[in-house]
Design a protein around this motif. Sequence first.
Motif, PDB file in Angstrom:
ATOM      1  N   ILE A 152       0.809  -1.226   0.000  1.00  8.89           N
ATOM      2  CA  ILE A 152       0.000   0.000   0.000  1.00  8.89           C
ATOM      3  C   ILE A 152       0.841   1.275   0.000  1.00  8.89           C
ATOM      4  O   ILE A 152       0.313   2.371  -0.128  1.00  8.89           O
ATOM      5  CB  ILE A 152      -1.011   0.022   1.177  1.00  8.89           C
ATOM      6  CG1 ILE A 152      -0.297  -0.002   2.527  1.00  8.89           C
ATOM      7  CG2 ILE A 152      -1.975  -1.138   1.066  1.00  8.89           C
ATOM      8  CD1 ILE A 152      -1.251   0.047   3.719  1.00  8.89           C
ATOM      9  N   LYS A 153       2.177   1.119   0.097  1.00  4.32           N
ATOM     10  CA  LYS A 153       3.061   2.291  -0.022  1.00  4.32           C
ATOM     11  C   LYS A 153       3.041   2.826  -1.447  1.00  4.32           C
ATOM     12  O   LYS A 153       2.920   2.072  -2.401  1.00  4.32           O
ATOM     13  CB  LYS A 153       4.511   1.901   0.347  1.00  4.32           C
ATOM     14  CG  LYS A 153       4.841   2.046   1.824  1.00  4.32           C
ATOM     15  CD  LYS A 153       6.254   1.597   2.103  1.00  4.32           C
ATOM     16  CE  LYS A 153       7.287   2.540   1.514  1.00  4.32           C
ATOM     17  NZ  LYS A 153       8.672   2.181   1.912  1.00  4.32           N
ATOM     18  N   MET A 154       3.166   4.136  -1.576  1.00  3.28           N
ATOM     19  CA  MET A 154       3.162   4.773  -2.896  1.00  3.28           C
ATOM     20  C   MET A 154       4.561   4.849  -3.507  1.00  3.28           C
ATOM     21  O   MET A 154       4.755   5.372  -4.592  1.00  3.28           O
ATOM     22  CB  MET A 154       2.564   6.184  -2.805  1.00  3.28           C
ATOM     23  CG  MET A 154       1.130   6.209  -2.307  1.00  3.28           C
ATOM     24  SD  MET A 154       0.018   5.225  -3.324  1.00  3.28           S
ATOM     25  CE  MET A 154      -0.116   6.276  -4.782  1.00  3.28           C
ATOM     26  N   THR A 155       5.547   4.341  -2.785  1.00  4.92           N
ATOM     27  CA  THR A 155       6.928   4.306  -3.280  1.00  4.92           C
ATOM     28  C   THR A 155       7.523   2.940  -2.980  1.00  4.92           C
ATOM     29  O   THR A 155       6.925   2.125  -2.280  1.00  4.92           O
ATOM     30  CB  THR A 155       7.792   5.384  -2.596  1.00  4.92           C
ATOM     31  OG1 THR A 155       7.758   5.172  -1.168  1.00  4.92           O
ATOM     32  CG2 THR A 155       7.294   6.787  -2.925  1.00  4.92           C
ATOM     33  N   THR A 157       9.786  -0.729  -4.264  1.00  9.39           N
ATOM     34  CA  THR A 157       9.856  -1.670  -5.377  1.00  9.39           C
ATOM     35  C   THR A 157       8.798  -2.758  -5.295  1.00  9.39           C
ATOM     36  O   THR A 157       8.765  -3.651  -6.136  1.00  9.39           O
ATOM     37  CB  THR A 157      11.252  -2.338  -5.431  1.00  9.39           C
ATOM     38  OG1 THR A 157      11.505  -2.997  -4.191  1.00  9.39           O
ATOM     39  CG2 THR A 157      12.339  -1.303  -5.689  1.00  9.39           C
ATOM     40  N   VAL A 158       7.921  -2.700  -4.299  1.00 10.24           N
ATOM     41  CA  VAL A 158       6.839  -3.691  -4.167  1.00 10.24           C
ATOM     42  C   VAL A 158       5.546  -3.068  -4.682  1.00 10.24           C
ATOM     43  O   VAL A 158       5.055  -3.398  -5.754  1.00 10.24           O
ATOM     44  CB  VAL A 158       6.689  -4.174  -2.709  1.00 10.24           C
ATOM     45  CG1 VAL A 158       5.557  -5.189  -2.589  1.00 10.24           C
ATOM     46  CG2 VAL A 158       8.002  -4.801  -2.220  1.00 10.24           C
ATOM     47  N   MET A 159       4.983  -2.170  -3.911  1.00  2.14           N
ATOM     48  CA  MET A 159       3.773  -1.418  -4.288  1.00  2.14           C
ATOM     49  C   MET A 159       2.617  -2.346  -4.683  1.00  2.14           C
ATOM     50  O   MET A 159       2.659  -3.534  -4.422  1.00  2.14           O
ATOM     51  CB  MET A 159       4.109  -0.391  -5.374  1.00  2.14           C
ATOM     52  CG  MET A 159       5.192   0.595  -4.930  1.00  2.14           C
ATOM     53  SD  MET A 159       5.715   1.750  -6.198  1.00  2.14           S
ATOM     54  CE  MET A 159       4.255   2.775  -6.398  1.00  2.14           C
ATOM     55  N   GLY A 160       1.596  -1.773  -5.308  1.00  2.00           N
ATOM     56  CA  GLY A 160       0.385  -2.554  -5.564  1.00  2.00           C
ATOM     57  C   GLY A 160       0.299  -3.211  -6.921  1.00  2.00           C
ATOM     58  O   GLY A 160      -0.727  -3.782  -7.281  1.00  2.00           O
ATOM     59  N   TYR A 161       1.364  -3.151  -7.708  1.00  2.00           N
ATOM     60  CA  TYR A 161       1.332  -3.722  -9.058  1.00  2.00           C
ATOM     61  C   TYR A 161       1.252  -5.248  -9.033  1.00  2.00           C
ATOM     62  O   TYR A 161       1.667  -5.883  -8.069  1.00  2.00           O
ATOM     63  CB  TYR A 161       2.596  -3.311  -9.829  1.00  2.00           C
ATOM     64  CG  TYR A 161       2.835  -1.821  -9.887  1.00  2.00           C
ATOM     65  CD1 TYR A 161       1.891  -0.966 -10.455  1.00  2.00           C
ATOM     66  CD2 TYR A 161       4.004  -1.261  -9.365  1.00  2.00           C
ATOM     67  CE1 TYR A 161       2.119   0.408 -10.514  1.00  2.00           C
ATOM     68  CE2 TYR A 161       4.239   0.110  -9.421  1.00  2.00           C
ATOM     69  CZ  TYR A 161       3.289   0.938  -9.994  1.00  2.00           C
ATOM     70  OH  TYR A 161       3.507   2.288 -10.044  1.00  2.00           O
ATOM     71  N   THR A 162       0.750  -5.822 -10.127  1.00  2.00           N
ATOM     72  CA  THR A 162       0.733  -7.291 -10.244  1.00  2.00           C
ATOM     73  C   THR A 162       1.859  -7.798 -11.126  1.00  2.00           C
ATOM     74  O   THR A 162       2.283  -8.943 -11.011  1.00  2.00           O
ATOM     75  CB  THR A 162      -0.597  -7.794 -10.843  1.00  2.00           C
ATOM     76  OG1 THR A 162      -0.859  -7.087 -12.060  1.00  2.00           O
ATOM     77  CG2 THR A 162      -1.745  -7.575  -9.883  1.00  2.00           C
ATOM     78  N   TRP A 163       2.364  -6.939 -12.025  1.00  2.00           N
ATOM     79  CA  TRP A 163       3.354  -7.408 -12.999  1.00  2.00           C
ATOM     80  C   TRP A 163       4.759  -7.603 -12.419  1.00  2.00           C
ATOM     81  O   TRP A 163       5.627  -8.129 -13.105  1.00  2.00           O
ATOM     82  CB  TRP A 163       3.419  -6.489 -14.224  1.00  2.00           C
ATOM     83  CG  TRP A 163       3.216  -5.019 -13.987  1.00  2.00           C
ATOM     84  CD1 TRP A 163       2.124  -4.280 -14.344  1.00  2.00           C
ATOM     85  CD2 TRP A 163       4.141  -4.085 -13.402  1.00  2.00           C
ATOM     86  NE1 TRP A 163       2.305  -2.951 -14.013  1.00  2.00           N
ATOM     87  CE2 TRP A 163       3.533  -2.805 -13.437  1.00  2.00           C
ATOM     88  CE3 TRP A 163       5.427  -4.207 -12.845  1.00  2.00           C
ATOM     89  CZ2 TRP A 163       4.158  -1.654 -12.929  1.00  2.00           C
ATOM     90  CZ3 TRP A 163       6.051  -3.070 -12.344  1.00  2.00           C
ATOM     91  CH2 TRP A 163       5.417  -1.822 -12.391  1.00  2.00           C
ATOM     92  N   ASN A 164       5.010  -7.186 -11.195  1.00  2.00           N
ATOM     93  CA  ASN A 164       6.306  -7.453 -10.563  1.00  2.00           C
ATOM     94  C   ASN A 164       6.181  -8.501  -9.461  1.00  2.00           C
ATOM     95  O   ASN A 164       7.006  -8.575  -8.558  1.00  2.00           O
ATOM     96  CB  ASN A 164       6.920  -6.165  -9.992  1.00  2.00           C
ATOM     97  CG  ASN A 164       6.096  -5.587  -8.850  1.00  2.00           C
ATOM     98  OD1 ASN A 164       4.881  -5.783  -8.779  1.00  2.00           O
ATOM     99  ND2 ASN A 164       6.742  -4.861  -7.951  1.00  2.00           N
ATOM    100  N   LYS A 165       5.158  -9.343  -9.585  1.00  2.00           N
ATOM    101  CA  LYS A 165       4.913 -10.376  -8.575  1.00  2.00           C
ATOM    102  C   LYS A 165       4.452 -11.672  -9.238  1.00  2.00           C
ATOM    103  O   LYS A 165       3.795 -11.648 -10.280  1.00  2.00           O
ATOM    104  CB  LYS A 165       3.826  -9.912  -7.588  1.00  2.00           C
ATOM    105  CG  LYS A 165       4.175  -8.629  -6.852  1.00  2.00           C
ATOM    106  CD  LYS A 165       2.997  -8.133  -6.032  1.00  2.00           C
ATOM    107  CE  LYS A 165       3.351  -6.830  -5.310  1.00  2.00           C
ATOM    108  NZ  LYS A 165       3.555  -5.693  -6.256  1.00  2.00           N
ATOM    109  N   ALA A 166       4.787 -12.784  -8.612  1.00  2.00           N
ATOM    110  CA  ALA A 166       4.250 -14.081  -9.034  1.00  2.00           C
ATOM    111  C   ALA A 166       3.535 -14.708  -7.846  1.00  2.00           C
ATOM    112  O   ALA A 166       3.960 -14.554  -6.695  1.00  2.00           O
ATOM    113  CB  ALA A 166       5.360 -14.996  -9.541  1.00  2.00           C
ATOM    114  N   TYR A 167       2.439 -15.394  -8.137  1.00  2.00           N
ATOM    115  CA  TYR A 167       1.527 -15.897  -7.110  1.00  2.00           C
ATOM    116  C   TYR A 167       1.325 -17.406  -7.255  1.00  2.00           C
ATOM    117  O   TYR A 167       1.517 -17.966  -8.334  1.00  2.00           O
ATOM    118  CB  TYR A 167       0.160 -15.227  -7.242  1.00  2.00           C
ATOM    119  CG  TYR A 167       0.197 -13.728  -7.370  1.00  2.00           C
ATOM    120  CD1 TYR A 167       0.009 -12.897  -6.272  1.00  2.00           C
ATOM    121  CD2 TYR A 167       0.408 -13.115  -8.609  1.00  2.00           C
ATOM    122  CE1 TYR A 167       0.029 -11.506  -6.395  1.00  2.00           C
ATOM    123  CE2 TYR A 167       0.443 -11.734  -8.746  1.00  2.00           C
ATOM    124  CZ  TYR A 167       0.253 -10.939  -7.635  1.00  2.00           C
ATOM    125  OH  TYR A 167       0.281  -9.568  -7.775  1.00  2.00           O
TER     126      TYR A 167
END
Length: 253
Positions: A152-155, A157-167
């Motif tokens: 939920i941070k606005m800065t 390298t994690v943030m709320g994106y899906t394209w930089n994560k695998a589930y």
Amino acid sequence: MVKNKLSIIMTAYNVANYISSSIDSVVAQTNQNFNLIIVDDCSTDQTQKIIRLYEKKYDWISVVCHTKNSGVSAARNTGLSMANGELVTFIDGDDWVEPDYVDHFLKIFNDEDVDMVTCGFFNQNENGKVKNKVAKRQTSIVGRDEVIKQIIKMTGTVMGYTWNKAYVRSIIEENNLGFQTDLDLMEDQVFNVEYATVARKFYLDNVPLYHYISRKGSITQKFAVENVRDVGVARMKVYKAIRDSTRKEKDQI
């Protein structure tokens, strides 16, 4: 090795000028243990023609085309319904990835007992200029509270994106998770928080492997009354997911 260990869901809408570069970056992956599902959200340009050509050329590419424009959340949900990989990730049809993007996720999931793996990214403009600072590589394994804080941070390298994560796909299916089709903004943050509340451990890595291209005229670049409403609704959904998870944990004690 399990066939199609990873399912990549690529969403596309009127990205004829960019989609080939995006798909080519997936074709060039060093680890080929994946399949690619391309969901076109009723494009009116040449996007469908281009992706059909790739589907004919590669047997590991599947294409589905919406008959009505329904938004990126609906497109991702369609992709999830078709996914058969043990793991799943997402790519936007106007972005591209480094050759070891797939290998990064598969290697860490193989080596570590975690439910989500992240990578860093380059935030670029259309001319290729990188706008974010790429820091020295850092990795950590964290729990729910910390990963939600990072999502939920606005800065960062994690943030709320899906394209930089695998589930893990089974976690998504067992908990009936999906993307909110009534949101045009922050729908990915809501999905990530909801996923985090039902997962256990998270591997955070800032190695930059995804190229996010900021384009003029994109929905995230526009400011409108509808966007303000979406942000408010998304924040309420995030708060509810965290609150419900906290209550559930207290009930189990």
